[in-house]
Design a protein around this motif. Sequence first.
Motif, PDB file in Angstrom:
ATOM      1  N   ASN A 128       0.827  -1.200   0.000  1.00 27.09           N
ATOM      2  CA  ASN A 128       0.000   0.000   0.000  1.00 27.09           C
ATOM      3  C   ASN A 128       0.861   1.249   0.000  1.00 27.09           C
ATOM      4  O   ASN A 128       2.104   1.167   0.029  1.00 27.09           O
ATOM      5  N   ASP A 129       0.202   2.412  -0.037  1.00 27.62           N
ATOM      6  CA  ASP A 129       0.932   3.674  -0.149  1.00 27.62           C
ATOM      7  C   ASP A 129       1.703   4.015   1.116  1.00 27.62           C
ATOM      8  O   ASP A 129       2.566   4.889   1.099  1.00 27.62           O
ATOM      9  N   ARG A 130       1.448   3.360   2.232  1.00 17.97           N
ATOM     10  CA  ARG A 130       2.182   3.593   3.485  1.00 17.97           C
ATOM     11  C   ARG A 130       3.421   2.725   3.602  1.00 17.97           C
ATOM     12  O   ARG A 130       4.106   2.754   4.620  1.00 17.97           O
ATOM     13  N   GLY A 131       3.696   1.943   2.574  1.00 20.80           N
ATOM     14  CA  GLY A 131       4.896   1.113   2.576  1.00 20.80           C
ATOM     15  C   GLY A 131       4.739  -0.207   3.297  1.00 20.80           C
ATOM     16  O   GLY A 131       5.740  -0.863   3.600  1.00 20.80           O
ATOM     17  N   ILE A 132       3.512  -0.634   3.576  1.00 20.33           N
ATOM     18  CA  ILE A 132       3.284  -1.931   4.214  1.00 20.33           C
ATOM     19  C   ILE A 132       3.169  -2.989   3.124  1.00 20.33           C
ATOM     20  O   ILE A 132       2.272  -2.934   2.278  1.00 20.33           O
ATOM     21  N   ALA A 133       4.081  -3.954   3.146  1.00 19.33           N
ATOM     22  CA  ALA A 133       4.087  -5.042   2.177  1.00 19.33           C
ATOM     23  C   ALA A 133       3.702  -6.343   2.860  1.00 19.33           C
ATOM     24  O   ALA A 133       4.216  -6.671   3.935  1.00 19.33           O
ATOM     25  N   THR A 151      -4.274 -28.154   4.987  1.00 20.11           N
ATOM     26  CA  THR A 151      -3.793 -26.971   4.268  1.00 20.11           C
ATOM     27  C   THR A 151      -2.951 -26.116   5.199  1.00 20.11           C
ATOM     28  O   THR A 151      -3.347 -25.839   6.332  1.00 20.11           O
ATOM     29  N   LEU A 152      -1.782 -25.699   4.722  1.00 23.17           N
ATOM     30  CA  LEU A 152      -0.869 -24.862   5.487  1.00 23.17           C
ATOM     31  C   LEU A 152      -0.804 -23.475   4.858  1.00 23.17           C
ATOM     32  O   LEU A 152      -0.691 -23.335   3.644  1.00 23.17           O
ATOM     33  N   GLY A 153      -0.858 -22.444   5.716  1.00 24.76           N
ATOM     34  CA  GLY A 153      -0.733 -21.071   5.243  1.00 24.76           C
ATOM     35  C   GLY A 153       0.314 -20.317   6.027  1.00 24.76           C
ATOM     36  O   GLY A 153       0.407 -20.450   7.248  1.00 24.76           O
ATOM     37  N   LEU A 154       1.130 -19.520   5.340  1.00 26.39           N
ATOM     38  CA  LEU A 154       2.170 -18.713   5.971  1.00 26.39           C
ATOM     39  C   LEU A 154       1.996 -17.264   5.529  1.00 26.39           C
ATOM     40  O   LEU A 154       1.682 -17.007   4.359  1.00 26.39           O
ATOM     41  N   GLY A 155       2.192 -16.332   6.456  1.00 24.94           N
ATOM     42  CA  GLY A 155       2.010 -14.927   6.126  1.00 24.94           C
ATOM     43  C   GLY A 155       3.071 -14.046   6.750  1.00 24.94           C
ATOM     44  O   GLY A 155       3.595 -14.345   7.827  1.00 24.94           O
ATOM     45  N   LEU A 156       3.419 -12.958   6.065  1.00 30.50           N
ATOM     46  CA  LEU A 156       4.433 -12.022   6.545  1.00 30.50           C
ATOM     47  C   LEU A 156       4.018 -10.612   6.161  1.00 30.50           C
ATOM     48  O   LEU A 156       3.616 -10.357   5.025  1.00 30.50           O
ATOM     49  N   SER A 157       4.098  -9.676   7.127  1.00 27.39           N
ATOM     50  CA  SER A 157       3.800  -8.273   6.878  1.00 27.39           C
ATOM     51  C   SER A 157       5.008  -7.445   7.281  1.00 27.39           C
ATOM     52  O   SER A 157       5.504  -7.546   8.407  1.00 27.39           O
ATOM     53  N   LEU A 158       5.481  -6.595   6.358  1.00 27.83           N
ATOM     54  CA  LEU A 158       6.685  -5.798   6.581  1.00 27.83           C
ATOM     55  C   LEU A 158       6.375  -4.316   6.428  1.00 27.83           C
ATOM     56  O   LEU A 158       5.683  -3.907   5.491  1.00 27.83           O
ATOM     57  N   ASP A 159       6.898  -3.525   7.355  1.00 27.97           N
ATOM     58  CA  ASP A 159       6.851  -2.070   7.228  1.00 27.97           C
ATOM     59  C   ASP A 159       8.141  -1.634   6.553  1.00 27.97           C
ATOM     60  O   ASP A 159       9.186  -1.504   7.192  1.00 27.97           O
ATOM     61  N   THR A 160       8.086  -1.426   5.244  1.00 28.51           N
ATOM     62  CA  THR A 160       9.296  -1.167   4.480  1.00 28.51           C
ATOM     63  C   THR A 160       9.930   0.177   4.811  1.00 28.51           C
ATOM     64  O   THR A 160      11.098   0.400   4.494  1.00 28.51           O
ATOM     65  N   LEU A 203      12.285  -0.673   8.579  1.00 31.87           N
ATOM     66  CA  LEU A 203      12.774  -2.050   8.585  1.00 31.87           C
ATOM     67  C   LEU A 203      13.510  -2.403   9.858  1.00 31.87           C
ATOM     68  O   LEU A 203      13.580  -3.580  10.240  1.00 31.87           O
ATOM     69  N   ASN A 204      14.075  -1.421  10.564  1.00 33.12           N
ATOM     70  CA  ASN A 204      14.845  -1.702  11.774  1.00 33.12           C
ATOM     71  C   ASN A 204      13.983  -1.737  13.030  1.00 33.12           C
ATOM     72  O   ASN A 204      14.493  -1.976  14.120  1.00 33.12           O
ATOM     73  N   GLU A 205      12.678  -1.489  12.902  1.00 38.48           N
ATOM     74  CA  GLU A 205      11.784  -1.498  14.054  1.00 38.48           C
ATOM     75  C   GLU A 205      10.985  -2.795  14.110  1.00 38.48           C
ATOM     76  O   GLU A 205      10.929  -3.558  13.143  1.00 38.48           O
ATOM     77  N   SER A 206      10.348  -3.019  15.263  1.00 34.77           N
ATOM     78  CA  SER A 206       9.614  -4.270  15.470  1.00 34.77           C
ATOM     79  C   SER A 206       8.146  -4.119  15.081  1.00 34.77           C
ATOM     80  O   SER A 206       7.243  -4.516  15.821  1.00 34.77           O
ATOM     81  N   ALA A 207       7.898  -3.535  13.918  1.00 36.19           N
ATOM     82  CA  ALA A 207       6.523  -3.349  13.454  1.00 36.19           C
ATOM     83  C   ALA A 207       6.091  -4.444  12.491  1.00 36.19           C
ATOM     84  O   ALA A 207       4.980  -4.414  11.973  1.00 36.19           O
ATOM     85  N   HIS A 208       6.960  -5.429  12.271  1.00 34.62           N
ATOM     86  CA  HIS A 208       6.661  -6.492  11.327  1.00 34.62           C
ATOM     87  C   HIS A 208       5.846  -7.595  12.006  1.00 34.62           C
ATOM     88  O   HIS A 208       5.894  -7.777  13.222  1.00 34.62           O
ATOM     89  N   LYS A 209       5.113  -8.350  11.194  1.00 36.13           N
ATOM     90  CA  LYS A 209       4.247  -9.407  11.710  1.00 36.13           C
ATOM     91  C   LYS A 209       4.454 -10.669  10.890  1.00 36.13           C
ATOM     92  O   LYS A 209       4.711 -10.603   9.690  1.00 36.13           O
ATOM     93  N   ILE A 210       4.322 -11.785  11.551  1.00 41.10           N
ATOM     94  CA  ILE A 210       4.425 -13.083  10.882  1.00 41.10           C
ATOM     95  C   ILE A 210       3.326 -13.992  11.449  1.00 41.10           C
ATOM     96  O   ILE A 210       2.978 -13.895  12.627  1.00 41.10           O
TER      97      ILE A 210
END
Length: 311
Positions: free
Chosen positions: A266-271, A284-293, A296-303
């Motif tokens: 999105n336009d806020r840089g969340i991938a 069925t197995l699902g894996l997900g990852l969310s990154l605040d581009t 990148l050095n902060e703990s705002a990412h999710k898995i």
Amino acid sequence: MAPAAFSDIAKASNDVDVKSKAPNGVAFNAKGLSAHEGSTSTSLEGKYADPSAGKPLQLSLVARSPPIAPYDPLGFVIFMDAKHASLLMRIRNAGLTLTETWSNNNLLTTKVELDNNIAKGLKAEAISDFVPSSKDFGAKLNLHFRQPNFTGRAFFDLLKGPTANVDAVLGHEGFLVGAEAAYDVQKAAITKYSAAIGYSTPEYSAGVTATNSLSVFAASYYHKVNSQVEAGAKATWDSKSGNNVGMELAGKYRIDPVSFTKAKVNDRGIASLAYNVKLRPSVTLGLGLSLDTQNLNESAHKIGASLEFDG
């Protein structure tokens, strides 16, 4: 073919879903959700679908005093606490679906569904919520009506408000026009309203919606490029918050018949990245990852991960 409903319900991607179905039509579904911060929530759901759909509906009403428990092994019970009496409703040969859900916060939810019994194309859902510790009780009624060129829904909260949410969509040769409104009985006022127009085909679709009492506008486009590749884009503008327009771009690639991957930015840089694979016909197995581009050095990412068993 009936048009799509006014809005779609998104499914969570980070829960654990375990299902089991017995030969007699009884299904069990156990769910658990654990966040990185906060408590873990769980629920156990039991569902029974009567295979005798289409048979005549037979009801028997019995008044008892003192009130009976909100469940009776001889049939489905609608519990109405009137201090001195209760109402027992037994539904026989109705082709119904009965669902009981019990969560770890001590919430007991009962849902009974009647599909195409009252009228052709009409599905009715009666839902009750009961918290034994606080004696809190909730009751809802949902109606879904589908015809070749019309889809309508009505959601009633009978005890809180009462309130009513109604939406409808008209469709003709791919063109769609829809509207939504909410009404509060105590306030005697319409609390929100929305509208939408769109065009849909199996290969692509586009639409414009105006929600939150016509204050939030969104335009979306979806394109199925081929059997392996799908792409979509969405722009959102809130007229009350300024001139900024939110943008989202997404794509899906089917790797093989049992696995696919998705990506969104999105336009806020969340991938966001997701991978889904069917390990076995029932697993069925699902894996997900969310990154605040942008951080990148902060703990705002999710898995997250999900595992679904269907048997």
